[in-house]
Structures are given as structure tokens and as C-alpha cells.
Design a protein around this motif. Structure first.
Motif, PDB file in Angstrom:
ATOM      1  N   GLY A 283      32.869  64.724  48.932  1.00  0.00           N
ATOM      2  CA  GLY A 283      32.293  64.965  47.602  1.00  0.00           C
ATOM      3  C   GLY A 283      32.886  64.725  46.652  1.00  0.00           C
ATOM      4  O   GLY A 283      32.934  65.040  45.470  1.00  0.00           O
ATOM      5  N   ILE A 284      33.903  63.388  46.962  1.00  0.00           N
ATOM      6  CA  ILE A 284      34.517  62.731  45.597  1.00  0.00           C
ATOM      7  C   ILE A 284      34.281  61.341  45.542  1.00  0.00           C
ATOM      8  O   ILE A 284      34.696  60.360  46.623  1.00  0.00           O
ATOM      9  CB  ILE A 284      36.195  63.075  45.924  1.00  0.00           C
ATOM     10  CG1 ILE A 284      36.600  64.328  46.180  1.00  0.00           C
ATOM     11  CG2 ILE A 284      36.746  62.308  44.916  1.00  0.00           C
ATOM     12  CD1 ILE A 284      37.855  64.722  46.647  1.00  0.00           C
ATOM     13  N   PRO A 285      33.521  60.854  44.792  1.00  0.00           N
ATOM     14  CA  PRO A 285      33.138  59.357  44.753  1.00  0.00           C
ATOM     15  C   PRO A 285      34.155  58.512  44.441  1.00  0.00           C
ATOM     16  O   PRO A 285      34.951  59.234  43.447  1.00  0.00           O
ATOM     17  CB  PRO A 285      32.068  59.402  43.823  1.00  0.00           C
ATOM     18  CG  PRO A 285      31.908  60.557  42.857  1.00  0.00           C
ATOM     19  CD  PRO A 285      32.634  61.709  43.612  1.00  0.00           C
ATOM     20  N   THR A 286      34.385  57.555  45.077  1.00  0.00           N
ATOM     21  CA  THR A 286      35.461  56.403  44.509  1.00  0.00           C
ATOM     22  C   THR A 286      35.065  55.234  44.707  1.00  0.00           C
ATOM     23  O   THR A 286      34.370  54.684  45.592  1.00  0.00           O
ATOM     24  CB  THR A 286      36.542  56.583  45.771  1.00  0.00           C
ATOM     25  OG1 THR A 286      36.019  56.040  47.058  1.00  0.00           O
ATOM     26  CG2 THR A 286      37.422  57.752  45.862  1.00  0.00           C
ATOM     27  N   ALA A 287      35.040  54.381  43.438  1.00  0.00           N
ATOM     28  CA  ALA A 287      34.644  53.152  43.149  1.00  0.00           C
ATOM     29  C   ALA A 287      35.631  52.150  43.849  1.00  0.00           C
ATOM     30  O   ALA A 287      36.579  52.313  43.599  1.00  0.00           O
ATOM     31  CB  ALA A 287      34.376  52.819  41.543  1.00  0.00           C
ATOM     32  N   ASN A 288      35.149  51.431  44.813  1.00  0.00           N
ATOM     33  CA  ASN A 288      36.326  50.384  45.428  1.00  0.00           C
ATOM     34  C   ASN A 288      36.065  49.124  45.085  1.00  0.00           C
ATOM     35  O   ASN A 288      34.833  48.625  44.659  1.00  0.00           O
ATOM     36  CB  ASN A 288      35.599  50.394  46.997  1.00  0.00           C
ATOM     37  CG  ASN A 288      35.751  51.707  47.887  1.00  0.00           C
ATOM     38  OD1 ASN A 288      35.494  52.672  47.110  1.00  0.00           O
ATOM     39  ND2 ASN A 288      36.380  51.445  49.043  1.00  0.00           N
ATOM     40  N   ILE A 289      37.187  48.488  44.705  1.00  0.00           N
ATOM     41  CA  ILE A 289      37.247  47.248  44.378  1.00  0.00           C
ATOM     42  C   ILE A 289      37.933  46.494  45.427  1.00  0.00           C
ATOM     43  O   ILE A 289      38.857  47.074  46.211  1.00  0.00           O
ATOM     44  CB  ILE A 289      37.830  47.041  42.788  1.00  0.00           C
ATOM     45  CG1 ILE A 289      39.278  47.561  42.856  1.00  0.00           C
ATOM     46  CG2 ILE A 289      36.861  47.598  41.817  1.00  0.00           C
ATOM     47  CD1 ILE A 289      39.955  47.109  41.443  1.00  0.00           C
ATOM     48  N   PRO A 290      37.797  45.011  45.315  1.00  0.00           N
ATOM     49  CA  PRO A 290      38.254  44.108  46.492  1.00  0.00           C
ATOM     50  C   PRO A 290      39.842  44.278  46.275  1.00  0.00           C
ATOM     51  O   PRO A 290      40.466  44.074  45.323  1.00  0.00           O
ATOM     52  CB  PRO A 290      37.821  42.692  46.146  1.00  0.00           C
ATOM     53  CG  PRO A 290      36.570  42.965  45.381  1.00  0.00           C
ATOM     54  CD  PRO A 290      36.866  44.204  44.716  1.00  0.00           C
ATOM     55  N   ALA A 291      40.523  44.219  47.544  1.00  0.00           N
ATOM     56  CA  ALA A 291      41.879  44.486  47.478  1.00  0.00           C
ATOM     57  C   ALA A 291      42.578  43.205  48.469  1.00  0.00           C
ATOM     58  O   ALA A 291      43.744  43.236  48.658  1.00  0.00           O
ATOM     59  CB  ALA A 291      42.142  45.729  48.360  1.00  0.00           C
ATOM     60  N   ASP A 292      41.867  42.304  48.440  1.00  0.00           N
ATOM     61  CA  ASP A 292      42.132  40.915  49.524  1.00  0.00           C
ATOM     62  C   ASP A 292      43.519  40.633  49.087  1.00  0.00           C
ATOM     63  O   ASP A 292      44.501  40.298  49.773  1.00  0.00           O
ATOM     64  CB  ASP A 292      41.220  40.080  49.381  1.00  0.00           C
ATOM     65  CG  ASP A 292      39.688  40.631  49.593  1.00  0.00           C
ATOM     66  OD1 ASP A 292      39.495  41.580  50.267  1.00  0.00           O
ATOM     67  OD2 ASP A 292      39.056  40.256  48.840  1.00  0.00           O
ATOM     68  N   ASP A 293      43.518  40.006  47.491  1.00  0.00           N
ATOM     69  CA  ASP A 293      44.733  39.303  47.019  1.00  0.00           C
ATOM     70  C   ASP A 293      45.946  40.176  46.425  1.00  0.00           C
ATOM     71  O   ASP A 293      46.618  39.713  45.777  1.00  0.00           O
ATOM     72  CB  ASP A 293      44.085  38.275  46.201  1.00  0.00           C
ATOM     73  CG  ASP A 293      43.566  38.847  44.975  1.00  0.00           C
ATOM     74  OD1 ASP A 293      43.367  40.067  45.067  1.00  0.00           O
ATOM     75  OD2 ASP A 293      43.134  38.152  43.947  1.00  0.00           O
ATOM     76  N   LEU A 294      45.662  41.374  46.870  1.00  0.00           N
ATOM     77  CA  LEU A 294      46.779  42.597  46.204  1.00  0.00           C
ATOM     78  C   LEU A 294      47.966  42.323  46.532  1.00  0.00           C
ATOM     79  O   LEU A 294      49.003  42.429  45.734  1.00  0.00           O
ATOM     80  CB  LEU A 294      46.297  43.973  46.805  1.00  0.00           C
ATOM     81  CG  LEU A 294      46.582  45.050  45.878  1.00  0.00           C
ATOM     82  CD1 LEU A 294      45.717  44.919  44.446  1.00  0.00           C
ATOM     83  CD2 LEU A 294      45.987  46.298  46.316  1.00  0.00           C
ATOM     84  N   SER A 295      48.358  41.913  47.891  1.00  0.00           N
ATOM     85  CA  SER A 295      49.861  42.031  48.227  1.00  0.00           C
ATOM     86  C   SER A 295      50.551  40.787  47.672  1.00  0.00           C
ATOM     87  O   SER A 295      51.664  40.496  47.534  1.00  0.00           O
ATOM     88  CB  SER A 295      49.952  42.007  49.864  1.00  0.00           C
ATOM     89  OG  SER A 295      48.902  41.573  50.377  1.00  0.00           O
ATOM     90  N   GLU A 296      49.344  39.582  47.508  1.00  0.00           N
ATOM     91  CA  GLU A 296      50.004  38.319  46.728  1.00  0.00           C
ATOM     92  C   GLU A 296      50.380  38.478  45.479  1.00  0.00           C
ATOM     93  O   GLU A 296      51.185  38.124  44.845  1.00  0.00           O
ATOM     94  CB  GLU A 296      48.727  37.324  47.212  1.00  0.00           C
ATOM     95  CG  GLU A 296      49.257  35.843  47.027  1.00  0.00           C
ATOM     96  CD  GLU A 296      47.964  35.168  47.265  1.00  0.00           C
ATOM     97  OE1 GLU A 296      47.693  34.179  46.159  1.00  0.00           O
ATOM     98  OE2 GLU A 296      47.123  35.258  48.272  1.00  0.00           O
ATOM     99  N   LYS A 297      49.362  39.012  44.891  1.00  0.00           N
ATOM    100  CA  LYS A 297      49.126  39.307  43.274  1.00  0.00           C
ATOM    101  C   LYS A 297      50.185  40.457  42.621  1.00  0.00           C
ATOM    102  O   LYS A 297      50.807  40.352  41.542  1.00  0.00           O
ATOM    103  CB  LYS A 297      47.901  39.108  42.529  1.00  0.00           C
ATOM    104  CG  LYS A 297      47.367  38.083  42.529  1.00  0.00           C
ATOM    105  CD  LYS A 297      45.878  38.325  41.547  1.00  0.00           C
ATOM    106  CE  LYS A 297      45.377  36.959  41.400  1.00  0.00           C
ATOM    107  NZ  LYS A 297      43.856  36.987  41.072  1.00  0.00           N
ATOM    108  N   HIS A 298      50.249  41.503  43.517  1.00  0.00           N
ATOM    109  CA  HIS A 298      50.814  42.629  43.196  1.00  0.00           C
ATOM    110  C   HIS A 298      51.676  43.068  44.225  1.00  0.00           C
ATOM    111  O   HIS A 298      51.479  44.507  44.661  1.00  0.00           O
ATOM    112  CB  HIS A 298      49.785  43.587  42.596  1.00  0.00           C
ATOM    113  CG  HIS A 298      49.147  43.264  41.231  1.00  0.00           C
ATOM    114  ND1 HIS A 298      49.806  43.308  40.119  1.00  0.00           N
ATOM    115  CD2 HIS A 298      47.798  42.946  40.974  1.00  0.00           C
ATOM    116  CE1 HIS A 298      48.950  42.917  39.200  1.00  0.00           C
ATOM    117  NE2 HIS A 298      47.872  42.655  39.824  1.00  0.00           N
TER     118      HIS A 298
END
Ligand code: ADP
Ligand code: MG
Length: 179
Positions: free
Chosen positions: A23-38
Motif C-alpha cells: 500500500g506504499i507506492p515507490t517510484a523506481n529509477i535506474p540504479a545501474d551506475d550507482l556504485s560507479e557514480k555514488h
């Protein structure tokens, strides 16, 4: 890490569990380059603000609807959602009502928590500023226990964002779009 951390990306389809199971909507965004960029963003729950495109979200004021981007408080998780044992990392953002609105997640007498629900905005660009860390990801014995912790996260996020120092982030002055 030094906040704010800016993330952005198109809103993509997740596992469809946010609304259906929790019952909690979460907008998902791509996480592919996360460990590289952040690499500094460890898995866990964070709070921040989201700017929604005015075309996406018609924001009603006393003067009627406006066409400026609306900046709203948000809680997000970065990680594997241990309760669901995901194998890929995801970034999932729950957008809350403006801080001037009553909190739908504040512990009420009725005991029933309502989470904020907007019209769907898949594929639109979401701009997020992460402003602070709340807690690591945990596993849970039940769905109810998970939902209760998310409810508390929402309240922690709202309380934190009320601090004077965050005022500048809650108005759109181009910070979100990187201008
Ligand atoms: P998915 O698994 O595809 O992410 P969810 O059940 O988590 O599905 O629902 C997320 C979608 O719901 C978002 O992509 C967005 O379009 C919509 N939505 C509606 N209200 C909210 C909200 N308050 N916060 C985030 N997304 C919302
Ligand atoms: Mg989701």
C-alpha cells in the motif's frame, strides 16, 4: 557522504509490490551506475526532496494550478529490500505530501495509516536530492512490521525536513535540475 546527493532518471517499472503488497507506492529509477557514480551511497533508507515536472503533477494553490515544478518531501531506499531478497539493487522513492499538508502517516487514533498516492507518472524524469540517511535496510518477520518501519521513516523524514537549514531545498530554485 556530503549531502545533498543528486540523482535523477526516468521512472521505471519495479516489481509492482510497493502498492500491491504494502500500500506504499515507490517510484523506481535506474540504479545501474550507482556504485560507479555514488560509491558513498551505502544501502539503506534516506530522506530528501523530489521535484516533479509540472506536467506530471498539477499542483493546486489558492490561486489555482501552477506550472512551476513542485518540490515534495520523500523517503527512499537504496538496496536489495532484504524482506523480498532482491538480487539487484534498486532505488525506490516514496513521495509524501508537502510539509504544509497534514501528515498521512502520523500515528493516528484510528490506527490505520494511509500512504500518499498520486496519479501514475511512469517514464517521466524524476529529480531527487538526497539530504540525509535514516537507517540501514532490515529484514522483517512480517509485512506489517515492514510497513510500520516505513511509516516511522516517513515521520522521521518529515521531522528532519522541517529543520530551518532545509528550507532552501523545499523551494525550487533550480537546485534540482542542476541549473
Ligand atoms: P513499481 O513496482 O512499478 O515501482 P509501485 O507499486 O511501487 O510500482 O508504484 C509506483 C508508481 O506509483 C510510481 O512509478 C508512480 O507512477 C506512482 N505513484 C503514485 N503515488 C506515488 C507516490 N506517492 N510516490 C511514488 N510513486 C507514486
Ligand atoms: Mg516501486
Amino acid at each position: 557522504p556530503p549531502y545533498p546527493v543528486r540523482l535523477s532518471g526516468p521512472v521505471i517499472k519495479g516489481f509492482g509490490r510497493g502498492s500491491k503488497d504494502l500500500g506504499i507506492p515507490t517510484a523506481n529509477i535506474p540504479a545501474d551506475d550507482l556504485s560507479e557514480k555514488h560509491p558513498e551511497l551505502t544501502t539503506g533508507v534516506y530522506y530528501g526532496v523530489v521535484a516533479l515536472d509540472p506536467k506530471t503533477y498539477q499542483h493546486e494553490t489558492s490561486e489555482g494550478s501552477t506550472s512551476t515544478a513542485v518540490v515534495l518531501p520523500a523517503v527512499l531506499s537504496i538496496g536489495y529490500n532484504p524482506f523480498y531478497k532482491n538480487t539487484v539493487r534498486s532505488v525506490e522513492i516514496h513521495i509524501m505530501p508537502a510539509l504544509t499538508e497534514p501528515s498521512p502517516t502520523a500515528a493516528g487514533q484510528e490506527g490505520q495509516t494511509k500512504f500518499n498516492r498520486l496519479p501514475d507518472f511512469y517514464k517521466t524524469k524524476l529529480n531527487l536530492l538526497i539530504l540525509g540517511y535514516i537507517r540501514p535496510e532490515f529484514d522483517y518477520v512480517s509485512l506489517e512490521a515492514l510497513v510500520e518501519d516505513i511509516r516511522v521513516d516517513c515521520e522521521v523524514a518529515r521531522e528532519s525536513l522541517l529543520r530551518e537549514a532545509y528550507k532552501c531545498y523545499l523551494v525550487d530554485s533550480g537546485k534540482m535540475s542542476g541549473k
